[in-house]
Design a protein around this motif. Structure first.
Motif, PDB file in Angstrom:
ATOM      1  N   VAL A 100       0.813  -1.220   0.000  1.00  0.00           N
ATOM      2  CA  VAL A 100       0.000   0.000   0.000  1.00  0.00           C
ATOM      3  C   VAL A 100       0.846   1.269   0.000  1.00  0.00           C
ATOM      4  CG1 VAL A 100      -1.966  -1.086   1.119  1.00  0.00           C
ATOM      5  CG2 VAL A 100      -0.202  -0.029   2.528  1.00  0.00           C
ATOM      6  N   SER A 101       2.139   1.138   0.275  1.00  0.00           N
ATOM      7  CA  SER A 101       3.013   2.311   0.301  1.00  0.00           C
ATOM      8  C   SER A 101       4.419   1.895  -0.099  1.00  0.00           C
ATOM      9  CB  SER A 101       3.033   2.953   1.691  1.00  0.00           C
ATOM     10  OG  SER A 101       1.772   3.491   2.013  1.00  0.00           O
ATOM     11  N   TYR A 102       5.230   2.896  -0.475  1.00  0.00           N
ATOM     12  CA  TYR A 102       6.541   2.614  -1.043  1.00  0.00           C
ATOM     13  C   TYR A 102       7.487   3.738  -0.628  1.00  0.00           C
ATOM     14  CZ  TYR A 102       9.056  -0.060  -4.678  1.00  0.00           C
ATOM     15  OH  TYR A 102       9.900  -0.896  -5.354  1.00  0.00           O
ATOM     16  N   ILE A 103       8.523   3.402   0.145  1.00  0.00           N
ATOM     17  CA  ILE A 103       9.430   4.416   0.680  1.00  0.00           C
ATOM     18  C   ILE A 103      10.863   4.134   0.235  1.00  0.00           C
ATOM     19  CG2 ILE A 103      10.397   5.434   2.780  1.00  0.00           C
ATOM     20  CD1 ILE A 103       7.861   4.678   4.224  1.00  0.00           C
ATOM     21  N   SER A 104      11.546   5.167  -0.226  1.00  0.00           N
ATOM     22  CA  SER A 104      12.966   5.055  -0.533  1.00  0.00           C
ATOM     23  C   SER A 104      13.760   5.056   0.768  1.00  0.00           C
ATOM     24  CB  SER A 104      13.411   6.229  -1.409  1.00  0.00           C
ATOM     25  OG  SER A 104      14.826   6.257  -1.516  1.00  0.00           O
ATOM     26  N   LYS A 105      14.679   4.116   0.917  1.00  0.00           N
ATOM     27  CA  LYS A 105      15.502   4.064   2.126  1.00  0.00           C
ATOM     28  C   LYS A 105      16.333   5.333   2.294  1.00  0.00           C
ATOM     29  CE  LYS A 105      16.107  -0.934   2.664  1.00  0.00           C
ATOM     30  NZ  LYS A 105      17.111  -2.010   2.796  1.00  0.00           N
ATOM     31  N   LYS A 106      16.667   5.960   1.178  1.00  0.00           N
ATOM     32  CA  LYS A 106      17.465   7.186   1.245  1.00  0.00           C
ATOM     33  C   LYS A 106      16.709   8.307   1.954  1.00  0.00           C
ATOM     34  CE  LYS A 106      19.562   5.960  -3.198  1.00  0.00           C
ATOM     35  NZ  LYS A 106      19.663   6.334  -4.633  1.00  0.00           N
ATOM     36  N   LYS A 107      15.383   8.217   1.962  1.00  0.00           N
ATOM     37  CA  LYS A 107      14.549   9.258   2.576  1.00  0.00           C
ATOM     38  C   LYS A 107      13.874   8.776   3.856  1.00  0.00           C
ATOM     39  CE  LYS A 107      15.255  11.976  -0.988  1.00  0.00           C
ATOM     40  NZ  LYS A 107      16.053  13.221  -0.871  1.00  0.00           N
ATOM     41  N   ARG A 122      -4.581   5.183   8.863  1.00  0.00           N
ATOM     42  CA  ARG A 122      -5.836   5.924   8.670  1.00  0.00           C
ATOM     43  C   ARG A 122      -6.524   5.548   7.360  1.00  0.00           C
ATOM     44  NH1 ARG A 122      -2.466  10.162  10.693  1.00  0.00           N
ATOM     45  NH2 ARG A 122      -2.116  10.889   8.555  1.00  0.00           N
ATOM     46  N   GLY A 123      -5.960   4.584   6.647  1.00  0.00           N
ATOM     47  CA  GLY A 123      -6.586   4.123   5.412  1.00  0.00           C
ATOM     48  C   GLY A 123      -6.006   4.716   4.147  1.00  0.00           C
ATOM     49  N   GLY A 124      -4.928   5.503   4.270  1.00  0.00           N
ATOM     50  CA  GLY A 124      -4.328   6.132   3.100  1.00  0.00           C
ATOM     51  C   GLY A 124      -3.116   5.370   2.588  1.00  0.00           C
ATOM     52  N   SER A 125      -2.394   5.999   1.673  1.00  0.00           N
ATOM     53  CA  SER A 125      -1.158   5.444   1.126  1.00  0.00           C
ATOM     54  C   SER A 125      -0.076   6.507   1.186  1.00  0.00           C
ATOM     55  CB  SER A 125      -1.354   4.991  -0.325  1.00  0.00           C
ATOM     56  OG  SER A 125      -2.283   3.932  -0.400  1.00  0.00           O
ATOM     57  N   TYR A 126       1.174   6.065   1.249  1.00  0.00           N
ATOM     58  CA  TYR A 126       2.290   7.004   1.368  1.00  0.00           C
ATOM     59  C   TYR A 126       3.386   6.597   0.393  1.00  0.00           C
ATOM     60  CZ  TYR A 126       5.890   9.929   3.516  1.00  0.00           C
ATOM     61  OH  TYR A 126       6.859  10.875   3.736  1.00  0.00           O
ATOM     62  N   MET A 127       3.960   7.589  -0.275  1.00  0.00           N
ATOM     63  CA  MET A 127       5.104   7.334  -1.148  1.00  0.00           C
ATOM     64  C   MET A 127       6.124   8.444  -0.991  1.00  0.00           C
ATOM     65  SD  MET A 127       3.638   5.886  -4.744  1.00  0.00           S
ATOM     66  CE  MET A 127       2.417   4.578  -4.776  1.00  0.00           C
ATOM     67  N   SER A 128       7.396   8.084  -1.026  1.00  0.00           N
ATOM     68  CA  SER A 128       8.446   9.096  -1.045  1.00  0.00           C
ATOM     69  C   SER A 128       8.260   9.965  -2.285  1.00  0.00           C
ATOM     70  CB  SER A 128       9.825   8.434  -1.077  1.00  0.00           C
ATOM     71  OG  SER A 128      10.033   7.658   0.081  1.00  0.00           O
ATOM     72  N   PRO A 129       8.568  11.272  -2.205  1.00  0.00           N
ATOM     73  CA  PRO A 129       8.311  12.181  -3.329  1.00  0.00           C
ATOM     74  C   PRO A 129       8.890  11.711  -4.662  1.00  0.00           C
ATOM     75  CG  PRO A 129       8.855  13.438  -1.377  1.00  0.00           C
ATOM     76  CD  PRO A 129       9.063  11.990  -1.018  1.00  0.00           C
ATOM     77  N   GLY A 130      10.132  11.228  -4.652  1.00  0.00           N
ATOM     78  CA  GLY A 130      10.742  10.785  -5.906  1.00  0.00           C
ATOM     79  C   GLY A 130       9.995   9.621  -6.527  1.00  0.00           C
TER      80      GLY A 130
END
Length: 209
Positions: A100-107, A122-130
């Motif tokens: 559901v979400s994808y984060i760069s380790k650099k960030k 809260r039911g949302g999704s999160y992604m690093s800006p890049g």
């Protein structure tokens, strides 16, 4: 209460994630593993777990392939991918598999990790800006595909899925039952010939709906 799992083969990264939530009272780390194989041994049926940070590039069975095992064992588990790979192919494979979400380790600072966890809770999704820019760039490409036909209610639900709402939040927003939402989702999947929320969102952003 958030019962958190961490599957990460880099000891410093694993420790950093744990420390990011050590002083937050409503988060408890219940699973730590350095590989999917170790996770398979530790993930018992009675282990409380509803959120997971998962490294995509694990030794042995990769995190990408591990998503399928995890979703089979825990269909409601929210998986946040951690990665040094931010190419579009890996991003979409992970999202289509059920992340559901994808984060760069650099960030992945403590604040980013916390923001991601609570956004997903809260039911949302999160992604690093890049990574988000890569997703938007992919969706923005021209597409002349025939649009699928959905009912007005189904279109409402699709738009709310795109906004990152959970089934419960959609039910509250539309003042209908959660099971009614699930029935609509099944019909949407059938109409679009897909089998995941990520694929529905992708079709909507591609202009196919």
């Amino acid at each position: 209460m958030i019962y958190l799992g961490i599957i990460e083969d880099e000891p410093l990264m694993l420790q950093s994630i744990k420390e990011s939530f050590a002083l937050i009272p409503n988060v408890k780390v219940t699973l730590e593993a350095e590989s999917m194989e170790e996770c398979q041994e530790e993930l018992t049926d009675d282990l409380p777990l509803n959120m997971l940070f998962l490294d995509i590039n694990l030794p042995g069975l990769s995190g990408l392939h591990g998503i399928h095992f995890l979703k089979e064992r825990r269909p409601d588990l929210d998986i946040i991918m951690l990665t040094n790979k931010d190419d579009s192919d890996h991003i979409f494979k992970a999202l289509c598999a059920g992340a559901v979400s994808y984060i760069s380790k650099k960030k992945a600072s403590p604040r980013v990790l916390q923001d991601a966890l609570f956004t997903v809770s809260r039911g949302g999704s999160y992604m690093s800006p890049g990574i988000a820019r890569k997703v938007i760039g992919h969706f923005a490409r021209p597409n002349g595909a025939r649009k699928a036909k959905l009912t007005p209610r189904q279109m409402q639900i699709v738009e709310l899925l795109v906004d990152g709402l959970s089934y419960k939040m959609i039910a509250d927003e539309l003042k209908i039952g959660v099971e009614t939402v699930r029935d609509h989702i099944k019909k949407i999947y059938k109409s679009l010939e897909v089998n995941s929320k990520a694929q529905v969102i992708r079709k909507r952003m591609d202009g196919e709906i």
